[in-house]
Motif scaffolding. Structure first.
Motif, PDB file in Angstrom:
ATOM      1  N   VAL A 142       0.846  -1.206   0.000  1.00 12.00           N
ATOM      2  CA  VAL A 142       0.000   0.000   0.000  1.00 12.00           C
ATOM      3  C   VAL A 142       0.876   1.250   0.000  1.00 12.00           C
ATOM      4  O   VAL A 142       0.627   2.195  -0.764  1.00 12.00           O
ATOM      5  N   ARG A 143       1.917   1.243   0.826  1.00 12.44           N
ATOM      6  CA  ARG A 143       2.833   2.398   0.864  1.00 12.44           C
ATOM      7  C   ARG A 143       3.555   2.589  -0.459  1.00 12.44           C
ATOM      8  O   ARG A 143       3.942   3.705  -0.809  1.00 12.44           O
ATOM      9  N   SER A 144       3.758   1.504  -1.193  1.00 13.29           N
ATOM     10  CA  SER A 144       4.480   1.593  -2.466  1.00 13.29           C
ATOM     11  C   SER A 144       3.574   1.999  -3.619  1.00 13.29           C
ATOM     12  O   SER A 144       4.031   2.102  -4.752  1.00 13.29           O
ATOM     13  N   PRO A 147      10.841   0.645  11.059  1.00 15.10           N
ATOM     14  CA  PRO A 147      10.407   2.045  10.986  1.00 15.10           C
ATOM     15  C   PRO A 147      11.193   2.846   9.950  1.00 15.10           C
ATOM     16  O   PRO A 147      10.924   4.031   9.754  1.00 15.10           O
ATOM     17  N   ILE A 148      12.157   2.210   9.299  1.00 11.42           N
ATOM     18  CA  ILE A 148      12.965   2.863   8.271  1.00 11.42           C
ATOM     19  C   ILE A 148      12.946   2.002   7.009  1.00 11.42           C
ATOM     20  O   ILE A 148      12.589   0.820   7.060  1.00 11.42           O
ATOM     21  N   ILE A 149      13.319   2.610   5.880  1.00 12.21           N
ATOM     22  CA  ILE A 149      13.374   1.885   4.606  1.00 12.21           C
ATOM     23  C   ILE A 149      14.734   1.222   4.465  1.00 12.21           C
ATOM     24  O   ILE A 149      15.770   1.860   4.614  1.00 12.21           O
ATOM     25  N   ARG A 150      14.723  -0.086   4.148  1.00 11.98           N
ATOM     26  CA  ARG A 150      15.982  -0.786   3.879  1.00 11.98           C
ATOM     27  C   ARG A 150      15.808  -1.782   2.752  1.00 11.98           C
ATOM     28  O   ARG A 150      14.914  -2.629   2.771  1.00 11.98           O
ATOM     29  N   THR A 151      16.653  -1.675   1.755  1.00 15.40           N
ATOM     30  CA  THR A 151      16.718  -2.645   0.662  1.00 15.40           C
ATOM     31  C   THR A 151      18.150  -3.143   0.538  1.00 15.40           C
ATOM     32  O   THR A 151      19.082  -2.541   1.074  1.00 15.40           O
ATOM     33  N   SER A 152      18.308  -4.238  -0.189  1.00 14.64           N
ATOM     34  CA  SER A 152      19.650  -4.810  -0.344  1.00 14.64           C
ATOM     35  C   SER A 152      19.715  -5.646  -1.608  1.00 14.64           C
ATOM     36  O   SER A 152      18.691  -6.098  -2.128  1.00 14.64           O
ATOM     37  N   GLN A 155      14.451   0.444  -5.724  1.00 18.06           N
ATOM     38  CA  GLN A 155      13.378   0.081  -4.797  1.00 18.06           C
ATOM     39  C   GLN A 155      13.398   0.963  -3.553  1.00 18.06           C
ATOM     40  O   GLN A 155      12.336   1.361  -3.037  1.00 18.06           O
ATOM     41  N   ALA A 156      14.590   1.298  -3.052  1.00 18.50           N
ATOM     42  CA  ALA A 156      14.690   2.186  -1.889  1.00 18.50           C
ATOM     43  C   ALA A 156      14.114   3.565  -2.210  1.00 18.50           C
ATOM     44  O   ALA A 156      13.421   4.174  -1.391  1.00 18.50           O
ATOM     45  N   ILE A 157      14.410   4.049  -3.410  1.00 17.01           N
ATOM     46  CA  ILE A 157      13.865   5.345  -3.845  1.00 17.01           C
ATOM     47  C   ILE A 157      12.343   5.278  -3.917  1.00 17.01           C
ATOM     48  O   ILE A 157      11.635   6.161  -3.405  1.00 17.01           O
ATOM     49  N   MET A 158      11.814   4.217  -4.530  1.00 20.67           N
ATOM     50  CA  MET A 158      10.372   4.079  -4.695  1.00 20.67           C
ATOM     51  C   MET A 158       9.666   4.020  -3.347  1.00 20.67           C
ATOM     52  O   MET A 158       8.623   4.660  -3.145  1.00 20.67           O
ATOM     53  N   LEU A 159      10.217   3.265  -2.395  1.00 20.85           N
ATOM     54  CA  LEU A 159       9.590   3.129  -1.095  1.00 20.85           C
ATOM     55  C   LEU A 159       9.721   4.389  -0.246  1.00 20.85           C
ATOM     56  O   LEU A 159       8.890   4.641   0.630  1.00 20.85           O
TER      57      LEU A 159
END
Length: 334
Positions: free
Chosen positions: A196-198, A292-297, A323-327
């Motif tokens: 939903v957030r994305s 509570p923070i955005i994390r991708t890898s 993906q980090a930018i999008m989220l």
């Protein structure tokens, strides 16, 4: 609208992280969408330049906000001065393991202080991490611990498939014991809220069974689907979530890649990882949901066997940053 600020942690300096970061940072389209900088050591990034035979400029910065002022094409690095350029390449090193932890620790502090909008991590090595005295299974558990998060899950994303896991790095017998309605419900909700957030207002969520054919009405297994999964699915459905299952895993992933579902809830590690990695290691992304923070890898390891050769593919790193930018969205929307 201000661009989101994304920190990319350098990971294990003895692996391919520095090389794939430099390759990814040369993709101008990423810089058009966000302010990017590395948390690491400029000595190591300059060494990686030699591996890649590139002349890109590495610019040392002291604060994240300085990254926006760095000229186009250069790589801003928040230099923690933890390593020198003689750290071994392609070998396990406690110094590199400690530095990888410190890079992530710094990124989490900046994210908690809302000075950055997202974190993208290059791979670390678990043995090196442990040699340095940081006894975590990996990135996800460090992030959960340092943000005080109890309910979290691993999401893997490929171009046409997203998978979130009820259990991950435990043995199969232990995973089946750990699966329960509360954990399955929590994972469904984490998947729903993340999508939903994305930008997907009503995501379609499919839930895997545990047994072959999702138990086939008691023919296989000992009623695990009825005991562990169905109560969670019904609870989420009662709350208005579009969730379906439990469904047989042997056909579910095909249906998801066809577009029937937006995400699949897998019960255990290999059930979810296998399909994603068949679709291509070079394009997979690991996203930690529930933080509570955005994390991708990236969805691959340190690749010590090719570190220092310049051969490492940066596609997963590029997609992880995207993906980090999008989220993250814009800073005004946070």
């Amino acid at each position: 609208m201000a661009k989101p600020i994304i920190a990319v942690t350098m990971g294990d300096a003895s692996g391919v992280g520095p090389e794939i970061i430099l390759k990814a940072f040369q993709q101008s389209r990423l810089h058009e969408e966000a302010v990017l900088f590395v948390i690491g050591d400029t000595h190591i990034l300059n060494r990686a330049k030699d591996f890649l035979n590139t002349h890109v400029e590495i610019v040392s910065i002291k604060e994240p906000e300085e990254a926006e002022q760095v000229k186009a094409g250069a790589v801003p690095c928040l230099d923690l001065h933890l390593l020198t350029s003689d750290i071994p390449v392609g070998e396990i090193s406690k110094e590199a393991g400690n530095a990888a932890f410190r890079y992530l620790e710094k990124a989490i502090t900046l994210a908690n202080d809302r000075r950055i909008d997202g974190i993208c991590t290059a791979p670390l090595n678990k043995e090196a991490l442990h040699k340095a005295g940081h006894m975590y299974p990996g990135h996800t558990e460090i992030l959960a611990d340092l943000t005080g998060t109890d309910d979290y899950a691993m999401m893997l994303a490929a171009p046409n498939l997203k998978v979130v896991h009820v259990t991950t790095h435990i043995g199969l017998m232990d995973a089946i014991l750990k699966i329960n309605p509360e954990r399955v419900y929590t994972t469904i909700k984490l998947a729903h809220d993340t999508l939903v957030r994305s930008g997907i207002p009503a995501p379609r969520i499919a839930v895997c069974g545990i047994n072959p054919h999702a138990g086939e009405n008691g023919l296989f297994g000992n009623g695990e689907e009825e005991e562990k999964i169905i109560p969670a699915v019904e609870r989420a459905q009662d709350e208005g979530v579009q969730v379906f299952g439990p469904l047989p895993a042997d056909t579910l992933f095909f249906r998801a890649t066809r577009g029937d579902f937006d995400i699949v809830v897998a019960m255990y590690h290999d059930q979810g990882h296998g399909p994603i990695k068949v679709l291509g290691l070079e394009s997979g992304v690991n996203i930690t949901v529930g933080l509570p923070i955005i994390r991708t890898s990236v969805d691959h390891g340190t690749a010590f066997d090719i570190a220092g050769t310049g051969k490492a593919d940066s596609a997963s790193m590029e997609e992880a940053i995207r993906q980090a930018i999008m989220l993250s969205g814009t800073r005004e929307n946070r």
